[in-house]
Design an enzyme around this catalytic site. Sequence first.
Site, PDB file in Angstrom:
ATOM      1  N   ASP A 126       6.430 -17.109 -11.466  1.00 25.03           N
ATOM      2  CA  ASP A 126       7.391 -16.512 -10.548  1.00 25.03           C
ATOM      3  C   ASP A 126       8.372 -17.541  -9.994  1.00 25.03           C
ATOM      4  OD1 ASP A 126       6.502 -13.896 -10.784  1.00 25.03           O
ATOM      5  OD2 ASP A 126       4.985 -14.136  -9.228  1.00 25.03           O
ATOM      6  N   GLY A 127       7.923 -18.788  -9.782  1.00 30.77           N
ATOM      7  CA  GLY A 127       8.831 -19.822  -9.288  1.00 30.77           C
ATOM      8  C   GLY A 127       9.977 -20.078 -10.246  1.00 30.77           C
ATOM      9  N   ASN A 129      14.087 -13.617  -3.212  1.00 30.72           N
ATOM     10  CA  ASN A 129      12.930 -13.207  -2.412  1.00 30.72           C
ATOM     11  C   ASN A 129      13.201 -13.224  -0.914  1.00 30.72           C
ATOM     12  OD1 ASN A 129      11.059 -12.435  -4.286  1.00 30.72           O
ATOM     13  ND2 ASN A 129       9.733 -14.216  -4.071  1.00 30.72           N
ATOM     14  N   THR A 167       6.965  -8.263  -1.452  1.00 29.66           N
ATOM     15  CA  THR A 167       5.617  -8.482  -1.983  1.00 29.66           C
ATOM     16  C   THR A 167       5.256  -9.966  -2.024  1.00 29.66           C
ATOM     17  OG1 THR A 167       6.502  -8.449  -4.238  1.00 29.66           O
ATOM     18  CG2 THR A 167       5.628  -6.378  -3.378  1.00 29.66           C
ATOM     19  N   ALA A 168       6.068 -10.807  -1.385  1.00 27.58           N
ATOM     20  CA  ALA A 168       5.829 -12.252  -1.385  1.00 27.58           C
ATOM     21  C   ALA A 168       5.408 -12.701   0.015  1.00 27.58           C
ATOM     22  CB  ALA A 168       7.082 -12.980  -1.886  1.00 27.58           C
ATOM     23  N   TYR A 169       6.111 -13.669   0.589  1.00 27.62           N
ATOM     24  CA  TYR A 169       5.738 -14.228   1.889  1.00 27.62           C
ATOM     25  C   TYR A 169       5.740 -13.158   2.981  1.00 27.62           C
ATOM     26  CZ  TYR A 169       5.573 -17.906   5.519  1.00 27.62           C
ATOM     27  OH  TYR A 169       5.231 -18.717   6.557  1.00 27.62           O
ATOM     28  N   ALA A 170       6.718 -12.248   2.937  1.00 22.90           N
ATOM     29  CA  ALA A 170       6.802 -11.198   3.956  1.00 22.90           C
ATOM     30  C   ALA A 170       5.544 -10.339   3.976  1.00 22.90           C
ATOM     31  CB  ALA A 170       8.036 -10.333   3.706  1.00 22.90           C
ATOM     32  N   LEU A 171       4.976 -10.078   2.816  1.00 27.67           N
ATOM     33  CA  LEU A 171       3.733  -9.305   2.742  1.00 27.67           C
ATOM     34  C   LEU A 171       2.599 -10.052   3.429  1.00 27.67           C
ATOM     35  CD1 LEU A 171       2.157  -6.851   1.546  1.00 27.67           C
ATOM     36  CD2 LEU A 171       1.737  -8.278  -0.469  1.00 27.67           C
ATOM     37  N   ASP A 215       6.629 -18.378  15.588  1.00 30.17           N
ATOM     38  CA  ASP A 215       6.640 -19.655  14.866  1.00 30.17           C
ATOM     39  C   ASP A 215       7.805 -19.739  13.895  1.00 30.17           C
ATOM     40  OD1 ASP A 215       4.373 -20.342  16.199  1.00 30.17           O
ATOM     41  OD2 ASP A 215       3.048 -20.382  14.453  1.00 30.17           O
TER      42      ASP A 215
END
Length: 308
Positions: A80-81, A154, A195-199, A184
């Site tokens: 994915d990166g 993303n 579906t990434a960090y927000a999830l 923070d």
Amino acid sequence: MGGRKVGIIYNDTKPSALRAVKDLSELLAEQGCQVVTTPGWNGILGFSHRQGPICYTPIAQVTPREFDEQMEFAIVLGGDGTVLTAARQLAPVGIPQLNINTGHMGFLTETYLGKARTAVEQVLRGEFLEEVRSMLEVRVLRQEQVIWEALVLNEAVVHKEPFTGMCHFEIVIGRHSLVDIAADGLIVATPTGSTAYALSAGGPVITPEVQVFQVIPICPHSLGARGLVYSDQEALVLYPPSNHEYVILSTDGSSGCYIHPTDRVHIARSRYQTRLIRLNPPEFFEMLREKLGWGMPHIAKPESVELP
């Protein structure tokens, strides 16, 4: 050189991807295609140093020189990166990308390495669909001058350094009133980024075709602070906390810069879009179930099992 033009973007740290570059280049050459290859790190903008000058590459100049409008499609070999860095390079010139997984999760990839040749042959025959994903344009302004920018598939994240301790962030969305959020950090995510960090930060999953963005507080210091979904037709302006010398902006986990208290971050929908090649009609819920375990049926314990 004549013939169809096809690109390959690959993760040059993975031996499997390097072998696939050679194999697929030979396949494409046999089909009369002109092949252009480049490593995925070209799309990694890096992070500015706190004490050094801010250097960045403008959004429209990240694309490699030979990746132009004549390129029919690009193959992306990695996880994915690599897909995220490839999207940053391909979207400004509208090149569709066929993402082939050589990583782990592969949420954004279409197929696996073992099926790469079959997938490429299918695309060359024109037997595929396209799925369009919205992107963010993130710009840091100091007074009225753009000092850093990035194209994002993303999310954009603003947080304190070190990554502990509450800050007061102020945001304005469109014509609406200024809002103060004590947390923070803040995440601004696309539907793809939902579906990434927000999830992980407690945000909702948003299906890709919905024309919205979301802002998610990271560890908010309030029972009333919750994520917000808003129209992608409205820009978001973020003002960093004034009581900290620096906070950090990170985009798609591979680029970013330090933000001064007097700077502001402008985040809006980009005119560029990521064009994903799909070998079959995309099924988002099936991907959620396969990759993240969403919607799996509950299975009761057998009656024969005796609990202590």
